[in-house]
Motif scaffolding. Sequence first.
Motif, PDB file in Angstrom:
ATOM      1  N   VAL A   1       0.845  -1.192   0.000  1.00 36.49           N
ATOM      2  CA  VAL A   1       0.000   0.000   0.000  1.00 36.49           C
ATOM      3  C   VAL A   1       0.885   1.247   0.000  1.00 36.49           C
ATOM      4  N   SER A   2       0.278   2.376  -0.352  1.00 29.92           N
ATOM      5  CA  SER A   2       0.992   3.652  -0.373  1.00 29.92           C
ATOM      6  C   SER A   2       0.546   4.512   0.808  1.00 29.92           C
ATOM      7  N   LEU A   3       1.360   5.492   1.150  1.00 26.76           N
ATOM      8  CA  LEU A   3       1.027   6.383   2.257  1.00 26.76           C
ATOM      9  C   LEU A   3      -0.253   7.167   2.000  1.00 26.76           C
ATOM     10  N   ALA A   4      -0.395   7.676   0.774  1.00 31.38           N
ATOM     11  CA  ALA A   4      -1.537   8.521   0.443  1.00 31.38           C
ATOM     12  C   ALA A   4      -1.949   8.241  -0.993  1.00 31.38           C
ATOM     13  N   ALA A   5      -2.775   9.107  -1.546  1.00 30.40           N
ATOM     14  CA  ALA A   5      -3.298   8.940  -2.901  1.00 30.40           C
ATOM     15  C   ALA A   5      -3.626  10.324  -3.460  1.00 30.40           C
ATOM     16  N   PRO A   6      -3.816  10.435  -4.782  1.00 31.12           N
ATOM     17  CA  PRO A   6      -4.106  11.741  -5.378  1.00 31.12           C
ATOM     18  C   PRO A   6      -5.323  12.443  -4.790  1.00 31.12           C
ATOM     19  N   VAL A   7      -6.175  11.725  -4.080  1.00 30.14           N
ATOM     20  CA  VAL A   7      -7.359  12.346  -3.483  1.00 30.14           C
ATOM     21  C   VAL A   7      -6.988  13.482  -2.540  1.00 30.14           C
ATOM     22  N   ILE A   8      -5.761  13.467  -1.980  1.00 30.86           N
ATOM     23  CA  ILE A   8      -5.357  14.528  -1.044  1.00 30.86           C
ATOM     24  C   ILE A   8      -5.156  15.862  -1.758  1.00 30.86           C
ATOM     25  N   GLU A   9      -5.034  15.845  -3.079  1.00 25.37           N
ATOM     26  CA  GLU A   9      -4.704  17.067  -3.810  1.00 25.37           C
ATOM     27  C   GLU A   9      -5.838  18.088  -3.801  1.00 25.37           C
ATOM     28  N   GLY A  10      -7.024  17.677  -3.466  1.00 21.56           N
ATOM     29  CA  GLY A  10      -8.147  18.609  -3.404  1.00 21.56           C
ATOM     30  C   GLY A  10      -8.258  19.343  -2.084  1.00 21.56           C
ATOM     31  N   TYR A  11      -7.284  19.141  -1.195  1.00 17.22           N
ATOM     32  CA  TYR A  11      -7.357  19.712   0.144  1.00 17.22           C
ATOM     33  C   TYR A  11      -6.000  20.282   0.543  1.00 17.22           C
ATOM     34  N   PRO A  12      -5.975  21.181   1.533  1.00 15.68           N
ATOM     35  CA  PRO A  12      -4.685  21.690   2.002  1.00 15.68           C
ATOM     36  C   PRO A  12      -3.783  20.549   2.463  1.00 15.68           C
ATOM     37  N   ARG A  13      -2.518  20.667   2.158  1.00 14.80           N
ATOM     38  CA  ARG A  13      -1.559  19.636   2.559  1.00 14.80           C
ATOM     39  C   ARG A  13      -0.167  20.235   2.662  1.00 14.80           C
ATOM     40  N   ALA A  14       0.690  19.597   3.444  1.00 22.96           N
ATOM     41  CA  ALA A  14       2.081  20.025   3.552  1.00 22.96           C
ATOM     42  C   ALA A  14       2.792  19.797   2.221  1.00 22.96           C
ATOM     43  N   GLU A  15       3.834  20.562   1.984  1.00 22.59           N
ATOM     44  CA  GLU A  15       4.551  20.489   0.709  1.00 22.59           C
ATOM     45  C   GLU A  15       5.096  19.095   0.432  1.00 22.59           C
TER      46      GLU A  15
END
Length: 300
Positions: free
Chosen positions: A119-133
């Motif tokens: 599995v991966s840590l995250a996914a492209p779905v996080i791109e629609g929300y604020p996130r650390a660089e």
Amino acid sequence: MSDSFKTSGGPTRQGGDMEIFEAARDFVRTEGRLVERRLFATVFEGADPAGVVDALRGYQNADGGFGHGLEPDKRCPDSVALDVETAFDILLAAGVRDDDMVRRACDWLQSQATADGAVSLAAPVIEGYPRAEHMSEWTYVPGLNPTAGLVGRLYAMDFEHPWRDQAEAWCTATLAGGFPEDAHAMHESMEFLEHTQRPELAKVKEWLPKLAYYRADPADPSYGVTPLHFASTPDSVWRQLFDDEQIEGHLDRLVADQQADGGWAITWEPPGTMATLEYRGIVTVHALRTLKAYGRLPIS
């Protein structure tokens, strides 16, 4: 405390370790999220760990995964494996296991895994929300970070699941080709190895200095993974990798790094002010747990 460390305006040692503990407690009570406050109450005040589980329920989605910024570096409500790992860490710290909660999370992990279980840590779905660089495309790649750490945590909870077994086989095969080059992935791998096959300690010790983001020197103020991350308790199998001087030096640094408001700072940039406070609550509870484990706090 070593003279080589400068305090950051935190509680003085004149009041002793109890003043350090009380200042951190007040920081968590003032600035921490509900889940950290309930974890603190469980670990340090004997509160029922069921309260920790109740707090975690608000972060678990209908699909079984965890989201809603449980790990605060991204504010995405959707489920990501990094938040599942954070939930497992909190359950382990509280000494509690909710079988339905963990099973649903494992079912979600299985639904997101590659054919061989990674599995991966995250996914492209996080791109629609604020996130650390740093929460960027590299977190979308399945790898030992977080797969190995998740498997290790499931073993630590003594929780069986088909995904755990499949992912374990993948981790074993991957590590047979060599250790990772990043300290975060190595930390996850060591979580896995501690509960599965435990390689020769000498090989792990030899590899540590080669890792990116490994911070061996307690006087180094930069971001990194330290010996206290690898051996967060004195009874860890990895404690043998570090001599007493190394451990004591990092414990001294941990004490010196307490801030004037009682909490601990972080060395990276979360996506906003609230996320920064949330992460400071996380690292403050973790710092207290480490200091308690190593006998640096006047509490049992």
